[in-house]
Design a protein around this motif. Structure first.
Motif, PDB file in Angstrom:
ATOM      1  N   ASP A   1       1.667   7.962  -5.381  1.00 40.43           N
ATOM      2  CA  ASP A   1       0.471   8.792  -5.518  1.00 40.43           C
ATOM      3  C   ASP A   1       0.730  10.196  -4.983  1.00 40.43           C
ATOM      4  O   ASP A   1       0.552  11.196  -5.685  1.00 40.43           O
ATOM      5  CB  ASP A   1      -0.650   8.110  -4.719  1.00 40.43           C
ATOM      6  N   ASN A   2       1.174  10.279  -3.735  1.00 41.62           N
ATOM      7  CA  ASN A   2       1.415  11.582  -3.112  1.00 41.62           C
ATOM      8  C   ASN A   2       2.470  11.378  -2.020  1.00 41.62           C
ATOM      9  O   ASN A   2       2.145  11.052  -0.880  1.00 41.62           O
ATOM     10  CB  ASN A   2       0.112  12.119  -2.519  1.00 41.62           C
TER      11      ASN A   2
ATOM     12  N   LEU B   1       0.835  -1.204   0.000  1.00 40.05           N
ATOM     13  CA  LEU B   1       0.000   0.000   0.000  1.00 40.05           C
ATOM     14  C   LEU B   1       0.872   1.258   0.000  1.00 40.05           C
ATOM     15  O   LEU B   1       0.646   2.185  -0.771  1.00 40.05           O
ATOM     16  CB  LEU B   1      -0.918  -0.009   1.225  1.00 40.05           C
ATOM     17  N   TYR B   2       1.893   1.251   0.867  1.00 38.68           N
ATOM     18  CA  TYR B   2       2.734   2.438   0.973  1.00 38.68           C
ATOM     19  C   TYR B   2       3.520   2.676  -0.305  1.00 38.68           C
ATOM     20  O   TYR B   2       3.737   3.825  -0.712  1.00 38.68           O
ATOM     21  CB  TYR B   2       3.687   2.325   2.170  1.00 38.68           C
TER      22      TYR B   2
ATOM     23  N   ALA C   1       2.063  13.314   1.182  1.00 39.65           N
ATOM     24  CA  ALA C   1       1.016  12.813   2.063  1.00 39.65           C
ATOM     25  C   ALA C   1       1.520  11.608   2.836  1.00 39.65           C
ATOM     26  O   ALA C   1       1.294  11.485   4.053  1.00 39.65           O
ATOM     27  CB  ALA C   1      -0.218  12.442   1.243  1.00 39.65           C
ATOM     28  N   ALA C   2       2.218  10.724   2.122  1.00 40.40           N
ATOM     29  CA  ALA C   2       2.749   9.526   2.782  1.00 40.40           C
ATOM     30  C   ALA C   2       3.683   9.927   3.919  1.00 40.40           C
ATOM     31  O   ALA C   2       3.575   9.441   5.044  1.00 40.40           O
ATOM     32  CB  ALA C   2       3.486   8.669   1.759  1.00 40.40           C
ATOM     33  N   ARG C   3       4.559  10.885   3.619  1.00 40.17           N
ATOM     34  CA  ARG C   3       5.515  11.345   4.616  1.00 40.17           C
ATOM     35  C   ARG C   3       4.787  11.958   5.810  1.00 40.17           C
ATOM     36  O   ARG C   3       5.083  11.646   6.968  1.00 40.17           O
ATOM     37  CB  ARG C   3       6.427  12.394   3.971  1.00 40.17           C
ATOM     38  N   ALA C   4       3.800  12.809   5.500  1.00 35.82           N
ATOM     39  CA  ALA C   4       3.076  13.491   6.567  1.00 35.82           C
ATOM     40  C   ALA C   4       2.313  12.510   7.441  1.00 35.82           C
ATOM     41  O   ALA C   4       2.110  12.742   8.628  1.00 35.82           O
ATOM     42  CB  ALA C   4       2.106  14.507   5.960  1.00 35.82           C
ATOM     43  N   MET C   5       1.862  11.424   6.852  1.00 32.55           N
ATOM     44  CA  MET C   5       1.084  10.466   7.619  1.00 32.55           C
ATOM     45  C   MET C   5       1.977   9.421   8.292  1.00 32.55           C
ATOM     46  O   MET C   5       1.507   8.386   8.736  1.00 32.55           O
ATOM     47  CB  MET C   5       0.047   9.783   6.719  1.00 32.55           C
ATOM     48  N   GLY C   6       3.254   9.688   8.305  1.00 35.55           N
ATOM     49  CA  GLY C   6       4.138   8.830   9.082  1.00 35.55           C
ATOM     50  C   GLY C   6       4.729   7.657   8.324  1.00 35.55           C
ATOM     51  O   GLY C   6       5.367   6.788   8.932  1.00 35.55           O
ATOM     52  N   VAL C   7       4.516   7.598   7.026  1.00 35.20           N
ATOM     53  CA  VAL C   7       5.155   6.542   6.248  1.00 35.20           C
ATOM     54  C   VAL C   7       6.649   6.855   6.152  1.00 35.20           C
ATOM     55  O   VAL C   7       7.023   7.983   5.840  1.00 35.20           O
ATOM     56  CB  VAL C   7       4.528   6.460   4.829  1.00 35.20           C
ATOM     57  N   ARG C   8       7.476   5.877   6.456  1.00 37.65           N
ATOM     58  CA  ARG C   8       8.922   6.129   6.382  1.00 37.65           C
ATOM     59  C   ARG C   8       9.352   5.980   4.933  1.00 37.65           C
ATOM     60  O   ARG C   8       9.771   4.899   4.492  1.00 37.65           O
ATOM     61  CB  ARG C   8       9.657   5.166   7.297  1.00 37.65           C
TER      62      ARG C   8
ATOM     63  N   GLN D   1       2.499   2.175  -3.219  1.00 39.41           N
ATOM     64  CA  GLN D   1       1.590   2.866  -4.138  1.00 39.41           C
ATOM     65  C   GLN D   1       1.279   4.284  -3.669  1.00 39.41           C
ATOM     66  O   GLN D   1       1.179   5.201  -4.485  1.00 39.41           O
ATOM     67  CB  GLN D   1       0.293   2.060  -4.280  1.00 39.41           C
ATOM     68  N   VAL D   2       1.135   4.474  -2.357  1.00 39.19           N
ATOM     69  CA  VAL D   2       0.829   5.811  -1.846  1.00 39.19           C
ATOM     70  C   VAL D   2       2.014   6.761  -2.090  1.00 39.19           C
ATOM     71  O   VAL D   2       1.823   7.933  -2.423  1.00 39.19           O
ATOM     72  CB  VAL D   2       0.467   5.762  -0.342  1.00 39.19           C
TER      73      VAL D   2
END
Lengths: 343, 628
Positions: A220-221, A213-214, A224-231, A216-217
């Motif tokens: 995508d953006n 999922l990450y 957004a991924a970074r802001a939502m805590g995706v490393r 792909q995210v």
């Protein structure tokens, strides 16, 4: 799951539509949650029909079908890794070289270092994964464009493979490894089974795990991924490592098939792998990938090459055909993207 | 102990110091407004708090724990949520995936965490429903939602995980007024639940509406932070805004004056021009220095004959406060005059000052002059045409006129011969000769008379108005055309009313009209194969008009052609120009009368015209043909 209850209705009356029917849901799942497109299946059918007629009667036989599947297996495994990379809006041009490099490393490990065969298998995959991790690190941490990093790796890995072998293929692999390339459990070539197993696992990983999922995210953006805590950085290292590892695995299958580590193997595979991935419906600009689509895309490539071979078209022309298909697929992708996005 | 405490937080990008030691704190359940210009460092500060950026210096504590070594994920887990201005949505992912982005619900199978989409969809649906957001399905891709819907998703995401501090970056920037109120309600709601909010907004009204405290960030540092005086600051800012409004309005008025679209000057009752714009100064030929030094006086600018009008205007100003625009003249500095339109108003609250608006009428006057000029030229052309038409008719009448003149000349010859014979008689018949000579003189003067009249008609004379007897003028024309009438076997009847008043008019022009009407009638009847040929010429009086009618028993004309006959170049004759009746109508109208046509009973055409009699003319002031 603690949820705030907000009594007011700050955004007006809620409008929730009824849940779609099971059939619709299945379709939505298949085509929207994954990027799989019915069109790629259609393209495969049309291509098969054309080749059946053009190369009658040699194309439409069981042995030729298995041939195609066998030929597609290495490409398919590489394209599966490419699907993760492209979903994250990246690109990996080093896969063909990594395949050769890994195969050579595995062969050298068992032949020159007398390593047991499981180590040889691991050496292939790990060599590819490490090289991929280097790619990912340079892209994520040093912020060098993926295109440049992997293009560099394309040269480096191929060069290393040639240096290690002095340009001569390394012959001879232990039987268990050869079985992976030449065995036929239940009459099916082992590489085909390996491809299908890889595809199944990759599909579950892409759609049903955070990693997929990450990936792909990020495509995508990324913000957004970074802001939502995706490393994001770690994810990128892992994505390119996965791509490299699968290229190594493909290198292993290829080496097992020919019973040799060939430093010139997998030349221009990056072109074919990217084409298979895009033809399969993965968004070239990231955000959405489909393993099922990629496998179909790889089959399209396989049918194309096999059919052209049977008709007697020189492999030089095949390169032209593949290049044209890639550009055409990207063009279709663009059209879809411009109308499919927002309003 | 505050919930969030920042102490001397610094952040550089390369050599650029974006945050230069920011310190402030946020209490639980309070709403802090963070305001500042673009580039003040607001966004950087927020991203530093949420862990997207690592601070280069200073301390950030949340609930006593340092955030220094925490990544965004860990910071979210502590209870800090941020709603980004760009909303930070993955557009190709559905609503549920976006709400749970970074904190997916998973199910562990054989040591592997699988995303539980089903539960995520259920929970997201609940949250969306609770917020009352108009999102059709949690399976819709975020990119396909409207901006408002996307914002709902972003808010839902922030609220799903029990946050203790919610940071909102310009949450109202892209929303309609109605939606803004909802967002503000939401903030109040969060506050009432003990959740702290940091609101970043450019809309000061939003900040005032919900914030307990306002922190002003300027060039990467806090320049104002007064926890107790949000309201007084509110007032200060309000004053600043009023002052800005005032300045803006003043600038607008300044613009009205300086636009120099019309002359504007400010004056007082003592006659001094206190201020004037460039347009006015140019109009009267003064320079700004004159205004400053010698005190231009509007009373001196006014020529003596306009003083009285000015007095009236001042009177109106004193009673009503304004005076409607009126025309007058001003002296220019060089002594020439400029025609102007002036309107004025007294300033409210200052009894002896006012503003005047002046429009330069020079161009308009010039335009009027040229309009008059072209009117005059038009008249001249009309006269020329009328003359040409007269000459043409006279040409047509040559035979009749010759006959007319021939008769008295024949009489002269016969009488002269008679006189000679009688004088030659022995003894001379003197009495008889005298008798013959008397007749001779009469015939001679009759001939001279006729020729004189003809000459009068053909002569190109300027129009001149005289008091004339319309019957006499008509009889003269009949005299000229009698032969033409008889020649065509037409019976002429005249019904001329007795004692008609004198008509002011141009004899030649009016005779031309009669001539035209009679010739037209004769020509119309001359083509008749059968039927009576009768021409009736009548005069009469009707109210304050003399009515003249020329009726024939000719073929007449159709209803539709009745008005057309007066159009220029309309003709039924093969040799005609079609100007005759058109000229006639303009002549009659210039005399203040009317010329019209109608069908005659039982057959033929009837042309009638009216002429106002002298008294009526004077009373109504209708223009008679002017002598130029």
């Amino acid at each position: 799951m603690p949820i705030l209850s907000i009594p007011k209705e700050p955004f007006g009356p809620a409008v929730m539509t009824a849940a779609p029917s099971a059939a619709t849901r299945w379709r939505v799942r298949l085509t929207s949650a994954t990027a799989f497109r019915i069109e790629s299946l259609l393209a495969l059918a049309v291509m098969t029909a054309v080749m059946t007629v053009a190369a009658w009667p040699y194309f439409l036989t069981v042995s030729n079908a298995l041939n195609i599947l066998l030929a597609t297996s290495t490409l398919g495994v590489i394209a599966i890794g490419m699907t993760f990379v492209i979903s994250s809006a990246g690109i990996d041009l080093s896969v063909g070289s990594l395949m050769a490099f890994s195969g050579v490393v595995g062969c050298l490990a068992v032949n020159n270092l007398d390593a047991p065969w499981p180590v040889g298998i691991l050496a292939c995959v790990i060599a590819g994964a490490l090289a991929g991790a280097v790619n990912g690190s340079l892209i994520a941490r040093a912020a060098i464009p993926a295109f440049i990093v992997t293009l560099g790796m394309l040269g480096v890995a191929r060069g290393v493979a040639l240096v290690l072998t002095k340009g001569v293929p390394v012959y001879g692999l232990p039987d268990p490894i050869v079985y992976l390339g030449q065995g036929r459990p239940w009459g099916i070539p082992a590489p085909v089974i390996l491809l299908l197993a890889t595809a199944l696992i990759a599909h579950v990983v892409l759609i049903h795990t955070r990693f997929g999922l990450y990936a792909q995210v990020i495509g995508d953006n990324e913000g957004a991924a970074r802001a939502m805590g995706v490393r994001v950085e770690r994810m990128k290292v892992l994505i390119y490592a996965l791509s490299g590892g699968l290229a190594g695995f493909a290198g292993l299958i290829f080496a097992a098939r020919v019973n040799a580590g060939d430093p010139t193997a997998g030349s221009s595979y990056e072109l074919t792998a990217v084409t298979a991935t895009i033809v399969g419906g993965t968004n070239l600009f990231g955000g959405r990938g489909s393993i099922l689509g990629t496998v179909i895309g790889a089959l399209i490539m396989g049918v194309l090459q096999n059919g052209l071979n049977l008709i007697g078209v020189s492999s030089y022309y095949q390169q032209i055909a593949i290049g044209a298909v890639l550009v055409f697929a990207v063009w279709l992708n663009r059209l879809n993207r411009s109308e499919g996005r927002r309003r | 102990m505050s919930l969030l405490e920042l102490a001397d937080v610094r952040k550089n990008f390369g050599t650029v110091e974006v945050l230069r030691g920011v310190s402030f704190s946020v209490d639980a359940g309070s709403v802090v407004g963070l305001v500042g210009d673009n580039g003040a460092g607001k966004s950087t500060l927020m991203k530093t708090i949420t862990g997207v950026y690592r601070p280069d210096g200073g301390e950030i504590h949340f609930d006593g724990a340092s955030l220094a070594d925490k990544d965004p994920h860990a910071i979210r887990d502590l209870g800090i949520e941020m709603i980004y201005q760009d909303l930070a949505l993955a557009e190709m992912r559905d609503v549920a995936s976006n709400i749970f982005l970074g904190r997916e619900i998973t199910r562990n199978v054989l040591g592997v965490d699988f995303i539980d989409y089903k539960r995520m969809e259920i929970e997201a649906g609940k949250m969306i429903e609770k917020l009352g957001a108009r999102v059709k399905s949690v399976r819709q891709a975020a990119g396909q939602l409207s901006r408002g819907q996307q914002q709902s998703v972003a808010i839902a995401r922030a609220l799903t995980f029990n946050p203790r501090l919610v940071i909102m970056d310009e949450p109202t920037a892209a929303l309609a007024v109605r939606e803004i109120e909802h967002v503000l309600d939401l903030i109040r709601n969060l506050k009432s639940r003990g959740i702290a909010v940091i609101l970043i907004s450019h809309r000061l009204s939003d900040v005032f509406a919900v914030c307990d405290r306002i922190v002003v960030l300027r060039q990467g540092a806090v320049t104002a932070d007064d926890p107790t005086a949000a309201t007084s600051m509110n007032a200060d800012l309000e004053n600043t805004r009023l002052y800005a409004d005032l300045k803006e309005r003043e600038a607008r008025i300044r613009r009205l004056v300086d636009a120099n679209i019309m002359g504007v000057f400010i004056w007082n009752f003592e006659g001094v021009v206190l201020e004037a714009n460039e347009a006015f100064l140019q109009m009267v030929g003064y320079r700004r220095e004159d205004l400053r030094r010698s005190r231009v006086r509007w009373t001196d600018l006014t020529p003596p004959e306009w003083r009285e009008r000015d007095e009236q205007a001042l009177e109106a100003l004193k009673t009503t406060g304004t005076v409607q625009p009126f025309e007058k003249e001003f002296f220019k500095k060089d002594g020439t005059r400029v025609p102007v339109l002036v309107g004025s108003a007294i300033f409210d609250g200052s009894e002896d000052q006012g503003v005047a608006f002046v429009l330069d009428l020079t161009d308009r006057k010039r335009a009027e002059e040229s309009a008059r000029e072209s009117e005059k030229r038009y008249r001249e052309v009309q006269l020329e045409l009328a003359h040409a038409s007269r000459v043409a008719i006279m040409g047509q009448l040559t035979v009749s006129i010759a006959h007319e003149v021939n008769q008295p000349i024949a009489g002269v010859i016969i009488n002269a011969a008679t006189a000679q014979r009688r004088l030659a008689h022995q003894p001379p018949n003197v009495a008889g000769a005298r008798q013959a000579i008397d007749r001779l003189v009469k015939d001679g003067s009759r001939a001279a008379d006729i020729i004189g009249r003809i000459r009068e008609l053909v002569r190109k004379a300027p129009a001149q108005t005289e008091e004339l007897d319309i019957n006499e003028a008509i009889l003269e024309v009949i005299g000229l055309t009698r032969n033409e009438i008889l020649k065509n076997g037409i019976r002429l009847r005249t019904q001329l009313a007795e004692g008609l008043p004198a008509i002011p008019g141009d004899r030649v022009q009016l005779q031309q009209v009669m001539l035209n009407l009679i010739i037209n009638a004769v020509e119309a009847m001359s083509q008749m194969k059968e039927g009576r040929r009768e021409l009736l010429i009548s005069t009469g009086i009707e109210a304050d008009h003399v009515v003249v009618a020329v009726k024939d028993s000719g073929p007449g004309f159709s209803e539709s052609a009745i008005e057309q006959v007066f159009d220029a170049f309309y003709t039924t004759k093969s040799s005609g120009l079609g100007m005759g009746l058109s000229i006639c109508r303009s002549i009659i109208e210039a005399h203040g009368g009317r010329l019209w046509a109608a069908a005659n009973m039982p057959s033929g055409a009837a042309f009638q015209f009216t002429l106002p009699i002298a008294a009526a003319l004077a009373a109504t002031g209708t223009a008679a043909p002017q002598a130029n």
